[in-house]
Write a protein that holds these residues in place. Structure first.
Motif, mmCIF file in Angstrom:
data_model
loop_
_atom_site.group_PDB
_atom_site.id
_atom_site.type_symbol
_atom_site.label_atom_id
_atom_site.label_comp_id
_atom_site.label_asym_id
_atom_site.label_seq_id
_atom_site.Cartn_x
_atom_site.Cartn_y
_atom_site.Cartn_z
ATOM 1 N N VAL A 8 -9.117 -96.428 78.729
ATOM 2 C CA VAL A 8 -7.954 -95.979 77.864
ATOM 3 C C VAL A 8 -6.692 -95.968 78.262
ATOM 4 N N ASP A 9 -5.718 -96.388 78.061
ATOM 5 C CA ASP A 9 -4.322 -96.411 78.612
ATOM 6 C C ASP A 9 -3.214 -97.076 77.810
ATOM 7 N N ASP A 10 -2.047 -96.292 77.657
ATOM 8 C CA ASP A 10 -1.181 -96.994 76.937
ATOM 9 C C ASP A 10 -0.321 -97.978 77.741
ATOM 10 N N VAL A 11 -0.255 -97.898 78.924
ATOM 11 C CA VAL A 11 0.306 -98.636 80.045
ATOM 12 C C VAL A 11 -0.626 -99.727 80.559
ATOM 13 N N LEU A 52 -10.087 -91.640 80.114
ATOM 14 C CA LEU A 52 -9.199 -91.525 79.125
ATOM 15 C C LEU A 52 -7.980 -91.015 79.787
ATOM 16 N N ASP A 53 -6.881 -91.716 79.391
ATOM 17 C CA ASP A 53 -5.507 -91.286 79.773
ATOM 18 C C ASP A 53 -4.995 -90.122 78.949
ATOM 19 N N VAL A 54 -4.229 -89.334 79.453
ATOM 20 C CA VAL A 54 -3.902 -87.929 78.623
ATOM 21 C C VAL A 54 -2.597 -88.261 77.708
ATOM 22 N N MET A 55 -2.022 -88.824 78.409
ATOM 23 C CA MET A 55 -0.406 -88.882 77.646
ATOM 24 C C MET A 55 -0.649 -90.384 76.741
ATOM 25 N N MET A 56 -0.452 -90.446 75.656
ATOM 26 C CA MET A 56 -0.422 -91.561 74.749
ATOM 27 C C MET A 56 0.537 -91.428 73.639
ATOM 28 N N PRO A 57 1.208 -92.404 73.209
ATOM 29 C CA PRO A 57 2.015 -92.225 72.018
ATOM 30 C C PRO A 57 1.519 -91.795 70.609
ATOM 31 N N THR A 104 -6.835 -87.953 89.135
ATOM 32 C CA THR A 104 -5.286 -87.913 88.980
ATOM 33 C C THR A 104 -5.066 -89.282 89.499
ATOM 34 N N LYS A 105 -3.909 -89.549 88.951
ATOM 35 C CA LYS A 105 -3.262 -90.966 89.222
ATOM 36 C C LYS A 105 -2.395 -90.685 90.380
ATOM 37 N N PRO A 106 -2.104 -91.452 91.240
ATOM 38 C CA PRO A 106 -2.985 -92.794 91.376
ATOM 39 C C PRO A 106 -4.411 -92.460 91.761
HETATM 40 MG MG MG Z 1 -0.239 -92.763 79.221
#
Ligand code: MG
Length: 461
Positions: A8-11, A52-57, A104-106
């Motif tokens: 899951v990631d918005d990018v 799961l990505d943390v920051m999403m719109p 953590t990314k990357p």
């Molecule tokens: Mg994000």
């Protein structure tokens, strides 16, 4: 054992990168580009692990995780949160939302794959346990399972193997402040292993560097391979701060790891979630054991039931045929039992059945099989018992019932008798159904001849 992973990631680029990495290890990758989509795909596809990505719109990762964990269909799916920042506060927030770990990314490949392998293993174990639990419930045991009393589970025990006494003390304090557990400290690998077999801790906190040159990785591996500690949770503390060590810890069997130095809250939150998981798996396991027992034991008398008896009888027969020996089969029936139930009530009837069962068990040998076949009918199978032995045993059983009156709840006494029919089995008379029929015929004759008697089957020839 590749499985299915939901990314899951918005990018889009982030998803692509993860998908590429995971695909090289043959995982099937599902994708979602926002929080709502993640919830929808998770419910529809039930993946094995969710990254799961943390920051999403739309809704952020914390909220998605919370919703996944509060829904019964998805609560068991492990979640790894993927974040750009990875501050301690953020980690604790995510762990509190039910996440199993943070990356953590990357993303470091080693950390990713070690964690995914670890979570897949845990998930498979739970899937298996849940499946068995479902089977027990489908077999009609759910009322029984709900009725089980888990209040004796008691306080959980956590064993600490810290790098030194000071640190051990601070771990102990933060744990005792926040969790209702018993804490045991250990100084060496040997001590940890020795105490483990006595205390059977539910969870361990094992430092990579231990006192007295102890090797935490070796301890993790030893705990994981010993049968009595195999199911315990192990939280591995990485002292050298490297992803390599963390990955080794997971691969050797740690349930989770934490990088030192850490916020004491993170230790508490991780430990709490490991203890919760342990308790859940213990419960599934004990349900399974009790369910299996339930399937072969008559709940009123504690004797084996018909299902078990027929299965076990065939083993006794095989052995007798092999050794060309004899064995005896007795059918036994309470005399005028209907009268007890009708005049004194079913409680008195149950009491009689229970006491009778107790006396039967007291008067047979350990190798004999005693089973309740239904109602007031009992079966006794005695291996290596020909006519001579069977005659004595049947008479002993009959008289053990007659000789002493049964005491009812009211204090009144009741005289009870049984009739017994016996058939002798051998290599040439070894069909279980036939033998039970023969014993039954003999039993009818005992009844016809006045009850409270032992009668042997006599073939027409
Ligand atoms: Mg994000």
């Amino acid at each position: 054992m590749p499985g299915r992973i939901l990314v899951v990631d918005d990018v889009a680029t982030n998803r692509l990168i993860l998908k590429a990495k995971l695909s090289t290890a043959y995982y099937d990758v599902l994708e979602a580009d926002c929080g709502n989509k993640a919830l929808e795909v998770a419910h529809r596809e039930l993946p094995d692990v969710i990254l799961l990505d943390v920051m999403m719109p739309d809704i952020d990762g914390f909220e998605v995780c919370k919703q996944l964990k509060s829904s019964p269909e998805t609560s068991h799916i492990p979640v790894v949160m993927v974040t750009a920042m990875g501050s301690p506060e953020e980690r604790i927030r995510g762990l509190n939302a039910g996440a199993d770990d943070f990356l953590t990314k990357p993303i470091n490949d080693l950390a990713l794959f070690a964690r995914v392998r670890n979570l897949m293993r845990v998930k498979m174990m739970f899937d298996e346990l849940r499946m068995r639990d479902t089977t027990s419930r489908e077999m009609g045991l759910s009322d029984f399972l709900e009725s089980l009393d888990h209040s004796d589970e008691g306080q959980e025990t956590v064993m600490l193997s810290p790098p030194d006494c000071e640190i051990g003390k601070s771990w102990r304090e933060s744990i005792l402040e926040n969790l209702d557990v018993k804490v045991i400290g250990t100084l060496s690998e040997r001590e940890a292993l020795n105490i483990s077999s006595l205390e059977l801790p539910d969870a361990y906190v094992v430092s990579q560097n231990m006192m007295e040159n102890g090797d935490g990785l070796r301890l993790v591996s030893a705990l994981r391979s010993k049968p009595e500690t195999r199911q315990s949770a192990i939280l591995f503390v990485v002292s050298d701060g490297t992803v390599e060590t963390a990955a080794r810890g997971l691969d050797l069997g740690a349930s989770d790891y934490i990088m030192a130095p850490f916020d004491p809250n993170e230790l508490v939150v991780r430990l709490r979630s490991q203890l919760r998981r342990k308790k859940y798996s213990d419960r599934l396991r004990s349900n399974m054991r009790d369910g299996l027992k339930m399937a072969v034991i008559d709940p009123l008398t504690g004797l084996y039931n018909r299902r078990y008896a027929t299965q076990h009888m065939s083993k006794i027969i095989d052995r007798a045929v092999e050794s060309k020996g004899e064995f005896s089969v007795m059918m036994m029936d309470l005399d005028r039992f209907k009268l007890v139930n009708d005049t004194l009530g079913h409680d008195a009837g149950d009491l009689v059945l229970k006491e009778l069962s107790r006396r039967l068990q007291e008067n047979v040998r350990g190798v004999d099989l005693v089973a309740r076949m239904g109602g007031e009918e009992f079966l006794v199978v005695m291996p290596d018992a020909g006519r001579f032995v069977a005659e004595k045993a049947a008479e002993r059983l009959r008289s053990s019932i007659e000789s002493e009156p049964f005491i009812l709840k009211s204090g009144d006494t009741l005289s009870v008798t049984v009739s017994v029919g016996v058939a002798i089995g051998s290599a040439i008379n070894c069909d279980a159904d036939d033998l039970i029929k023969q014993a039954d015929q003999a039993l009818y004759r005992a009844k016809d001849n006045g009850r409270n008697l032992v009668s042997f089957f006599a073939s027409a020839a």
